[in-house]
Design a protein around this motif. Structure first.
Motif, short mmCIF file in Angstrom:
data_model
loop_
_atom_site.label_atom_id
_atom_site.label_comp_id
_atom_site.label_asym_id
_atom_site.label_seq_id
_atom_site.Cartn_x
_atom_site.Cartn_y
_atom_site.Cartn_z
N UNK A 49 0.84 -1.20 0.00
CA UNK A 49 0.00 0.00 0.00
C UNK A 49 0.87 1.25 0.00
N UNK A 50 0.50 2.21 -0.83
CA UNK A 50 1.17 3.51 -0.82
C UNK A 50 0.26 4.49 -0.08
N UNK A 201 7.79 4.60 -6.70
CA UNK A 201 7.26 4.31 -5.37
C UNK A 201 5.99 3.46 -5.46
N UNK A 202 5.14 3.77 -6.42
CA UNK A 202 3.91 3.01 -6.63
C UNK A 202 4.22 1.58 -7.04
N UNK A 203 5.19 1.39 -7.91
CA UNK A 203 5.58 0.05 -8.33
C UNK A 203 6.09 -0.77 -7.15
N UNK A 204 6.86 -0.15 -6.28
CA UNK A 204 7.37 -0.85 -5.10
C UNK A 204 6.22 -1.30 -4.19
N UNK A 205 5.21 -0.43 -4.04
CA UNK A 205 4.04 -0.81 -3.24
C UNK A 205 3.30 -1.96 -3.90
N UNK A 206 3.15 -1.91 -5.20
CA UNK A 206 2.45 -2.99 -5.91
C UNK A 206 3.19 -4.31 -5.80
N UNK A 207 4.51 -4.23 -5.60
CA UNK A 207 5.32 -5.44 -5.44
C UNK A 207 5.33 -5.94 -4.00
N UNK A 209 5.78 -3.66 -1.00
CA UNK A 209 6.36 -2.76 -0.01
C UNK A 209 5.28 -1.91 0.66
N UNK A 210 5.59 -1.47 1.86
CA UNK A 210 4.79 -0.43 2.53
C UNK A 210 5.49 0.90 2.26
N UNK A 211 4.82 1.79 1.55
CA UNK A 211 5.40 3.07 1.17
C UNK A 211 4.58 4.18 1.82
N UNK A 212 5.28 5.05 2.55
CA UNK A 212 4.62 6.18 3.22
C UNK A 212 5.31 7.45 2.75
N UNK A 213 4.53 8.39 2.20
CA UNK A 213 5.09 9.60 1.62
C UNK A 213 4.44 10.83 2.24
N UNK A 220 -1.13 15.23 -6.78
CA UNK A 220 -0.19 14.11 -6.88
C UNK A 220 -0.58 13.01 -5.90
N UNK A 221 -0.99 13.40 -4.70
CA UNK A 221 -1.45 12.41 -3.72
C UNK A 221 -2.64 11.64 -4.26
N UNK A 222 -3.59 12.34 -4.85
CA UNK A 222 -4.78 11.69 -5.38
C UNK A 222 -4.46 10.73 -6.51
N UNK A 223 -3.47 11.08 -7.30
CA UNK A 223 -3.14 10.25 -8.46
C UNK A 223 -2.44 8.96 -8.08
N UNK A 224 -1.57 9.01 -7.06
CA UNK A 224 -0.70 7.86 -6.78
C UNK A 224 -1.05 7.09 -5.51
N UNK A 225 -1.77 7.69 -4.59
CA UNK A 225 -1.98 7.04 -3.30
C UNK A 225 -3.06 5.96 -3.36
N UNK A 226 -2.83 4.87 -2.65
CA UNK A 226 -3.89 3.92 -2.34
C UNK A 226 -4.71 4.44 -1.16
#
Length: 276
Positions: A49-50, A201-207, A209-213, A220-226
């Motif tokens: 999850x991002x 960062x999104x790809x890492x989450x999809x693989x 990872x836990x990504x916190x930004x 940008x948050x709306x476009x990339x965040x889960x």
């Protein structure tokens, strides 16, 4: 404005609590001087999850990351993989959790590649392998052309991308279950590199990872965040998918600014535009 569910790429909010927790914290309380920065805050960040942390300046977003990594003293508990961080060996934790700060105080005349190679200090591999990993991660962050440049001579955005490559190198032996804590990684970047960084960062989450930004750009948050979490007045005041959190009412209440929230005409994520 309600979103057309056919355009919703984010995870269902019902999965937030049931997802596997990478980092969790309970009753975090932080005071700096006479100001309460965090007031008994509890939440978790999940693998796969991002999560983007939003909120006005000075509301504790960066402080929360520093508390999690024990840079700031707090009251409360922080857990990594269900075990308190105090019970983790620092070397083992460094292989699993990578932190990209807002800025670096590094002033030594290292080359950019030498800075990236610093990420390999905790890895169990030879110097030649660390150099190879550093080159790979410089390609991933579009910094390979900076390899021989003196780090102090780089622009702010170039330095930020070099440090992102360093963090990726640090986590090379973590497998998919890694944690990245990124504090305003796009603040100094041009438009192209903003999207390149967040796509990675999104790809890492999809693989896995836990990504916190930590971020200020709502779009940008709306476009990339889960998942989007808003901090304000020392507390978490909203937590959920971008469409749940980035509402006109929430934005006005938190930022004292009138906006319109519409669906992106092609991609469907919420777009925030000024209504002033």
């Amino acid at each position: 404005m309600q979103q057309n569910s056919a355009h919703n790429p984010t995870q269902n909010p019902a999965t937030l609590a049931s997802a596997q927790a990478a980092l969790s914290f309970k009753n975090l309380h932080l005071e700096l001087g006479k100001k309460t920065i965090l007031r008994n805050v509890s939440a978790q960040f999940n693998y796969g999850q991002l999560t983007v942390l939003l909120g006005p300046n000075g509301t504790g977003k960066s402080s929360l990351l520093k508390v999690i990594t024990q840079e700031l003293p707090i009251r409360g508990e922080v857990f990594f993989n269900q075990k308190t961080v105090q019970n983790w060996c620092s070397r083992a934790l460094a292989k699993q959790v990578g932190v990209l700060p807002q800025s670096s105080s590094l002033v030594f005349n290292f080359s950019a590649q030498e800075v990236v190679e610093l990420g390999g200090i905790a890895l169990d591999c030879a110097n030649a392998e660390i150099q190879h990993l550093a080159k790979q991660n410089m390609q991933r962050t579009d910094t390979q052309h900076l390899a021989t440049r003196s780090y102090p001579s780089l622009s702010g955005g170039e330095k930020q991308r070099v440090h992102f490559a360093r963090v990726l190198t640090q986590l090379e032996q973590s497998g998919a279950k890694k944690v990245l804590l990124l504090d305003e990684p796009t603040a100094a970047l041009d438009l192209s590199h903003q999207h390149q960084t967040l796509t990675l960062a999104k790809q890492l989450a999809e693989q896995g990872a836990a990504v916190v930004i930590v971020m200020h750009d709502l779009n940008l948050a709306a476009q990339y965040a889960d998942r989007v979490m808003i901090l304000n007045n020392a507390n978490i005041v909203a937590d959920g998918t971008p469409w749940e959190v980035l509402t006109e009412d929430n934005i006005e209440q938190v930022y004292q600014c009138k906006t319109r929230v519409i669906a992106h005409p092609d991609l469907g994520y919420p777009m925030v535009i000024s209504a002033i």
